[in-house]
Design an enzyme around this catalytic site. Structure first.
Site: not given
Length: 480
Positions: A427, A473
């Protein structure tokens, strides 16, 4: 009891689930009318003399300023957000290639020589968060019992807590529960706990929901010098408010309470106390059902998480069969989702409660080829790797926190020759993950005790789980 409170009680139409604890019949009204008698050591909050924050020096409203802080891309169309994120991920990967090209014995170029596939959009753009934490602090009007998000910093001493009613990422159910909790603590005689050494008790609230509307609330509380018996009075009042008072409109399925003297602590350090309702809520992802505990990790955007797991499954297709190592597995969502295409799945997770949930989830879904181990990955993995057979091949999927993987984890993955493909989910790829990328790809001997063949990046896919924010992500596949 106020007339407004009586009116709200008369007009409540929501069904009330079975209670877990017994509550005195008139306790809540007793607390309202007899605040000082409950605990003489706790003074009622005074707001009349509280300093009010200065009005914004710009023309932006407080709500706009909070939106710019929490969801900085909210002014852009979603298509423009996706384009911005794609270009940002491309810059990060170019930075990675530039750093890898500094290795004198590897033939890395300083440009992107592997495909960056189009970004995968989130199926839902507004109200997508299934978990939100609302803080308590001084609001725009100076009231220290305000629930919301912060503008400013503690270091600068200019923190203002602004209501989150307008934020696009937060669902209406979360906003409703937060407003009700704010109403409750304003009725309570106990002060909010803003700074631990200044006293006070009521802290933030975390709200978790699933796609069918089931709701779990976790209230955090600093006991200070209260006795257990005194704390029990306020716990009972909290339950009554959310079951028989105005908060009943929230229709909570679970109400948890954690007493702690620390900023953050796990279930093992301070137990989550179920005051009311069900022990867990459940969520379905890609046809599998998952149990969610108060502190277990679960992706905040369910619909986009399905897209993420599908992407990981597709990128793992060349390695169908064999064993999957699911490092930082959480409640087992990735491993269980990929279990149909693998012979064996082994998940590793630090949080013991999450491992318990993962084991339960595997049994719940009748998945028999998954096992989950609790502990630090850097401790568990090196010993585990020595006992794994290379028959059928090994595939690793790693999904660490922003802190990245411990060096010993990377070393264990590098030094096990049977792992030919590694899928890294990050992330924050421009943070500590960048160090992991270098360690996975560096020459043998360049990093201490890494003797295994180096990996190289072969494909990357951004997946947007966080609309209106700069984050997404990045799924990055390494092979050797």
């Amino acid at each position: 009891m106020s007339s407004a409170f009586k009116a709200m009680r008369l007009h409540l139409t929501c069904p009330l689930p079975k209670q877990v604890i017994n509550i005195p019949q008139t306790l809540f009204s007793y607390l309202i009318t007899n605040q000082r008698a409950i605990n003489n050591s706790c003074k009622p909050v005074k707001t009349s003399n509280a300093k009010k924050p200065k009005l914004p020096t710009t023309k932006l409203s407080w709500e706009e300023r909070l939106s710019d802080t929490v969801t900085p891309l909210w002014r852009m169309t979603y298509e423009d957000q996706l384009q911005w994120k794609y270009e940002h991920q491309k810059k990060i990967l170019l930075k990675m290639m530039k750093e890898l090209s500094q290795d004198p014995t590897r033939a890395f170029s300083d440009h992107l020589n592997f495909p960056l596939l189009p970004i995968v959009a989130s199926p839902v753009r507004d109200g997508y968060r299934n978990k939100s934490t609302f803080s308590v602090n001084k609001g725009i009007d100076g009231n220290p019992k305000t629930l919301g998000f912060y503008i400013g910093t503690g270091k600068a001493g200019n923190i203002v807590c602004v209501h989150a009613d307008h934020l696009l990422s937060i669902p209406s159910k979360h906003k409703m529960v937060a407003r009700c909790y704010e109403d409750f603590i304003r009725l309570s005689p106990l002060r909010p706990c803003i700074l631990f050494d200044d006293g006070g008790h009521w802290r933030e609230i975390t709200i978790r929901t699933n796609s069918t509307g089931h709701t779990m609330a976790i209230v955090y509380f600093h006991p200070q010098s209260l006795t257990p018996e005194e704390t029990d009075i306020h716990k009972a009042a909290l339950v009554e408010y959310f079951t028989q008072g105005p908060g009943a409109i929230c229709q909570l399925d679970s109400l948890y309470f954690q007493e702690t003297t620390m900023t953050r602590c796990s279930h093992e350090q301070s137990q989550y106390q179920l005051l009311y309702g069900q022990t867990h809520i459940y969520e379905e992802v890609l046809g599998f059902k998952f149990r969610i505990s108060p502190d277990s990790f679960f992706q905040v955007n369910r619909e986009a998480a399905e897209a993420l797991y599908k992407t990981v499954a597709e990128l793992s297709q060349p390695c169908v069969g064999g064993t999957l190592l699911d490092v930082c597995c959480g409640t087992g969502a990735i491993g269980i989702s990929l279990s149909p295409q693998m012979e064996r799945v082994i998940g590793i997770e630090l949080i013991e409660q999450a491992v318990e949930d993962a084991k339960f989830n595997a049994a719940l879904n009748r998945v028999c080829n998954c096992e989950f181990l609790a502990g630090k990955a850097e401790v568990v993995l090196p010993d585990l790797m020595g006992s794994l057979s290379s028959d059928g091949g090994l595939t690793a999927v790693v999904n660490p926190s922003r802190a990245g993987l411990h060096y010993r984890v990377v070393r264990a993955l590098r030094n096990h020759s049977a792992i030919r493909r590694l899928v890294y989910i990050s992330c924050k790829p421009d943070g500590e993950a960048m160090r992991n990328f270098r360690e996975l790809c560096c020459s043998v001997g360049l990093v201490r005790r890494i003797t295994g063949e180096a990996f190289k990046p072969v494909v990357a896919v951004p997946v947007d789980l966080f609309p209106h924010t700069p984050h997404c992500e990045l799924v990055l596949v390494f092979e050797r």
